[in-house]
Design an enzyme around this catalytic site. Structure first.
Site, PDB file in Angstrom:
ATOM      1  N   TYR A 172      21.629  62.126  74.339  1.00  0.00           N
ATOM      2  CA  TYR A 172      22.148  62.656  75.604  1.00  0.00           C
ATOM      3  C   TYR A 172      22.346  61.585  76.675  1.00  0.00           C
ATOM      4  CZ  TYR A 172      21.443  67.261  73.696  1.00  0.00           C
ATOM      5  OH  TYR A 172      21.537  68.368  72.906  1.00  0.00           O
ATOM      6  N   HIS A 229      12.642  74.214  64.955  1.00  0.00           N
ATOM      7  CA  HIS A 229      13.172  73.873  66.278  1.00  0.00           C
ATOM      8  C   HIS A 229      12.280  74.574  67.307  1.00  0.00           C
ATOM      9  CE1 HIS A 229      17.088  72.402  68.360  1.00  0.00           C
ATOM     10  NE2 HIS A 229      16.214  72.647  69.312  1.00  0.00           N
ATOM     11  N   ARG A 258      25.119  73.965  62.612  1.00  0.00           N
ATOM     12  CA  ARG A 258      23.690  73.635  62.529  1.00  0.00           C
ATOM     13  C   ARG A 258      22.906  74.728  63.239  1.00  0.00           C
ATOM     14  NH1 ARG A 258      20.240  69.849  66.212  1.00  0.00           N
ATOM     15  NH2 ARG A 258      18.257  70.019  65.121  1.00  0.00           N
ATOM     16  N   GLU A 278      13.391  66.929  66.747  1.00  0.00           N
ATOM     17  CA  GLU A 278      12.754  66.203  67.843  1.00  0.00           C
ATOM     18  C   GLU A 278      11.223  66.347  67.888  1.00  0.00           C
ATOM     19  OE1 GLU A 278      14.622  67.203  71.551  1.00  0.00           O
ATOM     20  OE2 GLU A 278      16.590  66.522  70.917  1.00  0.00           O
ATOM     21  N   GLU A 292      23.026  66.460  67.708  1.00  0.00           N
ATOM     22  CA  GLU A 292      23.233  67.079  69.030  1.00  0.00           C
ATOM     23  C   GLU A 292      23.808  66.044  69.975  1.00  0.00           C
ATOM     24  OE1 GLU A 292      19.865  68.951  70.950  1.00  0.00           O
ATOM     25  OE2 GLU A 292      19.256  69.919  69.073  1.00  0.00           O
ATOM     26  N   ASN A 337      19.746  63.157  68.069  1.00  0.00           N
ATOM     27  CA  ASN A 337      20.190  63.906  69.242  1.00  0.00           C
ATOM     28  C   ASN A 337      20.266  62.915  70.380  1.00  0.00           C
ATOM     29  OD1 ASN A 337      19.962  66.117  67.622  1.00  0.00           O
ATOM     30  ND2 ASN A 337      18.184  66.997  68.667  1.00  0.00           N
TER      31      ASN A 337
HETATM   32  C1  FCB Z   1      17.424  68.945  72.970  1.00  0.00           C
HETATM   33  C2  FCB Z   1      17.032  70.179  72.198  1.00  0.00           C
HETATM   34  C3  FCB Z   1      18.018  71.322  72.324  1.00  0.00           C
HETATM   35  C4  FCB Z   1      18.570  71.440  73.716  1.00  0.00           C
HETATM   36  C5  FCB Z   1      19.078  70.098  74.203  1.00  0.00           C
HETATM   37  C6  FCB Z   1      19.697  70.144  75.576  1.00  0.00           C
HETATM   38  O1  FCB Z   1      16.285  68.230  73.288  1.00  0.00           O
HETATM   39  O2  FCB Z   1      16.881  69.878  70.841  1.00  0.00           O
HETATM   40  O3  FCB Z   1      17.371  72.490  71.888  1.00  0.00           O
HETATM   41  O4  FCB Z   1      17.625  71.988  74.545  1.00  0.00           O
HETATM   42  O5  FCB Z   1      18.045  69.175  74.190  1.00  0.00           O
END
Ligand code: FCB
Length: 448
Positions: free
Chosen positions: A296, A123, A79, A168, A354, A294
């Site tokens: 985290y 992006h 990607r 995002e 992500e 994405n």
């Molecule tokens: C996301 C972004 C990516 C990177 C990660 C850690 O928000 O899409 O570019 O910075 O976080």
């Protein structure tokens, strides 16, 4: 006891992700225009340690070697994002053929290596010229995005079959225009709301353009999503969690599936929202082939209006495993998010576009980079992806963030997310142990 083996479906897509500004460098080469991130990082005080993406990982010059590393990793998919100002230096009008060629050659080589390209159109590196007319807060940028989409999908659409319009949009709109921690660095809620609207509109208008230029393509959008969990069962914390969910998740999810903007948030924002025009909501709810997420961490929502004295002690406690970003490691949140996208929002297919973690990495005396915390993070999140697949949720693939260490926006080069370590002085690349583990998972199509 035998360890459990989590076997993935045959056609599961194993990938890694990057973004143009974070890795390319070559910021003013071969006709590329200035982006808002060039301008922002060149402004003193905006990025940690004064870091810029001027050279980044020098991927602009080293891309061929980097693609070989992807092959060595046995990636099935990559990607990448396209730098809009490399294609249209002024944002609209006048295509820079050198920019097109750069990506076109990369796509050819990826296909030769049997690595499926997934392209993100936006992006975050908006052409500065468009920011000069108001950026995403201005409706005129929407047409420019469609023009850019047309140019690039026309050039690559014969070979690229997976397209992500935006990465995002919440971050673009609210971190860029309200919180000011990202380019263009504004702090204006009205602008942020207008930006979110124009981003979604740009998405909606581009989907049919991509479909026209790239027959049989899969087209989607990527959102940053995270569960917002009330810290206690108190009403105040639950109200806070609902608000945070509206701010980050529902503000984008709801309009994408035709539910319009969430009314509780519209009431709360008290904004005239004069930028919403007749027909816009229909445009942005054009059906997509997939949603990208994405993921985290989760957020534990605690109301400022509450204190322990009011007898609402926290019942949800932050775990003690925390990444360098100060994000709690909470793999189960990925499972919950995937479930919500399917069971509540009915998206036909989902990709984790992500997922990954920043930790301090060191190159050992033996030249190896041992990163057990990252390896474990990725492994446990993949287990949750597997759990989702078993539950019948159509998760089609997983992209680790990131292929290699890179420019982490406002944090500059201080946070390392890569599977591959980058020495920014020599540009030497070194596979971390997480990369070697990931390769094995790909080869076995399984995690244990
Ligand atoms: C996301 C972004 C990516 C990177 C990660 C850690 O928000 O899409 O570019 O910075 O976080």
């Amino acid at each position: 006891m035998d360890k459990k083996l989590f076997q993935f479906p045959k056609d599961f897509v194993w990938g890694a992700a990057t973004a143009s500004y974070q890795i390319e460098g070559g910021w003013n080469e071969d006709g590329k225009g200035e982006s808002i991130w060039d301008r922002f990082s060149h402004t003193p005080g905006k990025v940690q340690d004064g870091d810029t993406g001027d050279a980044a990982c020098d991927h602009y010059h080293r891309w061929a070697d980097d693609l070989n590393l992807m092959k060595e990793l046995d990636l099935k998919a990559y990607r990448l994002s396209i730098s809009w100002p490399r294609i249209l230096p002024a944002g609209r009008g006048g295509v820079n053929e050198t920019g097109i060629d750069f990506y076109s050659r990369m796509i050819d080589r990826l296909l030769e290596l049997n690595i499926e390209p997934y392209i993100t159109l936006y992006h975050w590196d908006l052409p500065q010229k468009l920011q000069d007319e108001g950026g995403w807060a201005s409706r005129s940028v929407v047409d420019a995005f469609v023009e850019y989409t047309d140019a690039i999908s026309n050039a690559l659409g014969d070979r690229v079959k997976n397209w992500i319009t935006l990465n995002e949009p919440w971050v673009s709109a609210f971190i860029g225009y309200r919180e000011g921690r990202h380019a263009p660095g504004h702090t204006d809620m009205h602008e942020a709301l207008a930006a979110s609207h124009h981003l979604l509109l740009a998405h909606g208008l581009s989907v049919p353009v991509i479909r026209r230029n790239s027959p049989n393509a899969n087209v989607g959008i990527t959102l940053n999503l995270s569960p917002q969990v009330p810290a206690s069962p108190s009403v105040a914390d639950r109200v806070q969690a609902t608000w945070a969910d509206g701010y980050i998740n529902r503000w984008f999810l709801d309009p994408l599936v035709g539910r319009g903007y969430p009314q509780d948030m519209v009431n709360d924002y008290r904004d005239e929202m004069e930028f919403v025009k007749t027909g816009d909501m229909d445009v942005m709810s054009v059906p997509v082939d997939f949603i990208g997420v994405n993921y985290y961490t989760r957020n534990i929502a605690r109301s400022e209006k509450i204190s322990e004295a009011e007898n609402a002690p926290c019942t949800v406690i932050r775990g003690d495993e925390i990444t360098e970003m100060d994000w709690e490691v909470y793999p189960e949140g990925l499972y919950k998010t995937l479930g919500r996208l399917y069971f509540d929002y009915d998206f036909p297919a989902i990709y984790v576009t992500e997922n990954g973690a920043a930790f301090v990495d060191e190159v050992g005396a033996d030249g190896e980079v041992d990163d057990p915390a990252r390896l474990s993070y990725i492994k446990r999140h993949l287990e949750q992806v597997h759990r989702a697949v078993e539950a019948g949720i159509p998760v089609k693939g997983y992209f680790a963030w990131s292929l290699m260490d890179n420019f982490e926006w406002g944090f500059g080069y201080s946070k390392r997310f890569g599977l591959i370590h980058v020495n920014y002085e020599t540009q030497k690349r070194t596979f971390k142990s997480s990369a070697k583990w990931y390769r094995q998972a790909i080869q076995r199509n399984a995690v244990d």
